[in-house]
Design an enzyme around this catalytic site. Sequence first.
Site, PDB file in Angstrom:
ATOM      1  N   ASN A 107      -2.093 -12.490  -5.703  1.00 50.20           N
ATOM      2  CA  ASN A 107      -2.975 -13.422  -5.054  1.00 50.20           C
ATOM      3  C   ASN A 107      -2.206 -14.029  -4.010  1.00 50.20           C
ATOM      4  O   ASN A 107      -1.079 -14.369  -4.129  1.00 50.20           O
ATOM      5  CB  ASN A 107      -3.598 -14.180  -5.962  1.00 50.20           C
ATOM      6  CG  ASN A 107      -4.573 -15.212  -5.308  1.00 50.20           C
ATOM      7  OD1 ASN A 107      -5.375 -15.077  -4.704  1.00 50.20           O
ATOM      8  ND2 ASN A 107      -4.434 -16.528  -5.900  1.00 50.20           N
ATOM      9  N   GLY A 118      -9.942 -11.800   6.657  1.00 45.88           N
ATOM     10  CA  GLY A 118      -9.100 -10.581   6.320  1.00 45.88           C
ATOM     11  C   GLY A 118      -7.970 -10.395   7.381  1.00 45.88           C
ATOM     12  O   GLY A 118      -7.420  -9.572   7.488  1.00 45.88           O
ATOM     13  N   SER A 119      -7.545 -11.683   7.712  1.00 46.51           N
ATOM     14  CA  SER A 119      -6.247 -11.427   8.562  1.00 46.51           C
ATOM     15  C   SER A 119      -4.883 -11.051   7.469  1.00 46.51           C
ATOM     16  O   SER A 119      -4.132 -10.312   8.215  1.00 46.51           O
ATOM     17  CB  SER A 119      -5.945 -12.824   9.297  1.00 46.51           C
ATOM     18  OG  SER A 119      -5.278 -13.642   8.077  1.00 46.51           O
ATOM     19  N   ASN A 120      -5.049 -11.551   6.207  1.00 51.69           N
ATOM     20  CA  ASN A 120      -3.860 -11.035   5.403  1.00 51.69           C
ATOM     21  C   ASN A 120      -3.985  -9.352   5.150  1.00 51.69           C
ATOM     22  O   ASN A 120      -2.933  -8.655   5.427  1.00 51.69           O
ATOM     23  CB  ASN A 120      -3.906 -11.639   4.104  1.00 51.69           C
ATOM     24  CG  ASN A 120      -3.207 -12.931   4.249  1.00 51.69           C
ATOM     25  OD1 ASN A 120      -2.118 -13.025   4.352  1.00 51.69           O
ATOM     26  ND2 ASN A 120      -3.847 -14.213   4.512  1.00 51.69           N
ATOM     27  N   HIS A 171      -2.151 -18.081  -1.818  1.00 58.19           N
ATOM     28  CA  HIS A 171      -2.934 -19.067  -1.955  1.00 58.19           C
ATOM     29  C   HIS A 171      -2.143 -19.990  -0.870  1.00 58.19           C
ATOM     30  O   HIS A 171      -0.782 -19.908  -0.812  1.00 58.19           O
ATOM     31  CB  HIS A 171      -2.764 -19.592  -3.435  1.00 58.19           C
ATOM     32  CG  HIS A 171      -3.568 -20.809  -3.641  1.00 58.19           C
ATOM     33  ND1 HIS A 171      -4.685 -20.809  -3.724  1.00 58.19           N
ATOM     34  CD2 HIS A 171      -3.058 -22.265  -3.538  1.00 58.19           C
ATOM     35  CE1 HIS A 171      -5.225 -22.202  -3.872  1.00 58.19           C
ATOM     36  NE2 HIS A 171      -4.072 -23.055  -3.924  1.00 58.19           N
TER      37      HIS A 171
HETATM   38  C1  GAR Z   1      -5.871 -17.358   3.097  1.00 60.27           C
HETATM   39  O1  GAR Z   1      -5.345 -18.633   3.639  1.00 60.27           O
HETATM   40  C2  GAR Z   1      -5.608 -17.283   1.750  1.00 60.27           C
HETATM   41  O2  GAR Z   1      -4.336 -18.221   1.163  1.00 60.27           O
HETATM   42  C3  GAR Z   1      -6.882 -18.116   1.055  1.00 60.27           C
HETATM   43  O3  GAR Z   1      -7.675 -17.735   1.946  1.00 60.27           O
HETATM   44  C4  GAR Z   1      -7.172 -17.355   3.262  1.00 60.27           C
HETATM   45  C5  GAR Z   1      -7.832 -16.146   3.541  1.00 60.27           C
HETATM   46  O4  GAR Z   1      -7.313 -15.919   4.977  1.00 60.27           O
HETATM   47  N1  GAR Z   1      -6.942 -17.828  -0.096  1.00 60.27           N
HETATM   48  C6  GAR Z   1      -7.406 -18.870  -1.158  1.00 60.27           C
HETATM   49  O5  GAR Z   1      -7.520 -19.880  -0.622  1.00 60.27           O
HETATM   50  C7  GAR Z   1      -7.512 -18.305  -2.558  1.00 60.27           C
HETATM   51  N2  GAR Z   1      -7.499 -19.342  -3.337  1.00 60.27           N
HETATM   52  P1  GAR Z   1      -7.798 -14.441   5.568  1.00 60.27           P
HETATM   53  O6  GAR Z   1      -9.095 -13.933   5.272  1.00 60.27           O
HETATM   54  O7  GAR Z   1      -7.270 -14.419   6.920  1.00 60.27           O
HETATM   55  O8  GAR Z   1      -6.602 -13.449   5.002  1.00 60.27           O
END
Ligand code: GAR
Length: 221
Positions: free
Chosen positions: A137, A42-44, A139
């Site tokens: 989204n 969940g950092s994003n 990616h």
């Molecule tokens: C992120 O790097 C995002 O790009 C990837 O999951 C990670 C989630 O990080 N998403 C995918 O691969 C989707 N196809 P987060 O939970 O720290 O935000």
Amino acid sequence: MIAANTNSTDCLISPAISPALIEGNAKIAAPLKIGILASGSGSNFEVIAQAIQQGQLNAKIPVLIYNNPEAKAVARAEKYGIPSILLNHRDCKSREELDTKIVKTFQEYDVEWVVMAGWMRIVTKVLLDAFPNKVINIHPSLLPSFPGIRAVEQALAAKVKITGCTVHIAHLEVDSGPILMQAAVPVLPDDTPETLHGRIQVQEHKIMLGAIALIADRPPV
Ligand code: GAR
């Protein structure tokens, strides 16, 4: 409002959308109501919540939906007083059933746009039709290169010298749809999936905020 960072080594590609609010415009649009889907850390999600709290984004997050009971995103939501709801895909017979529950929940919370912030489920027409061209989204690759799972490992296996990250409007095909913003990240000789992903995530946080700022800067109603 957050502006795209164009004066560093980041290679940001801006879209052909210009912020609708111009300086001096007395009327400010209502905060954009963003529903978040997150499966993991969940950092994003947190960079969005933090930017809103700091008054950098004209938006609010009425609810976080997560599908994995272990998701660390939940603790981040608590920190910001954002309600979080578990919709476990293991309790659903199909992808459509999960998406139906997601749509119902987001509608209950009056969500306008959906952000998949590390959502590790394939979405269906059920979600995309309920929020047409309003699901975004993130990616960890420069799409259309390396869609699907393990994008960082795919980039390392292909021995590319540059990879990066993409924020895009989600269409039905996995990791497809109009690109809102991208950032390039060099692949270093000693990179592991972890080191490369770490540097990609630094850029993800910037383009995530940049893309949401583009959407949130909408005309007053
Ligand atoms: C992120 O790097 C995002 O790009 C990837 O999951 C990670 C989630 O990080 N998403 C995918 O691969 C989707 N196809 P987060 O939970 O720290 O935000």
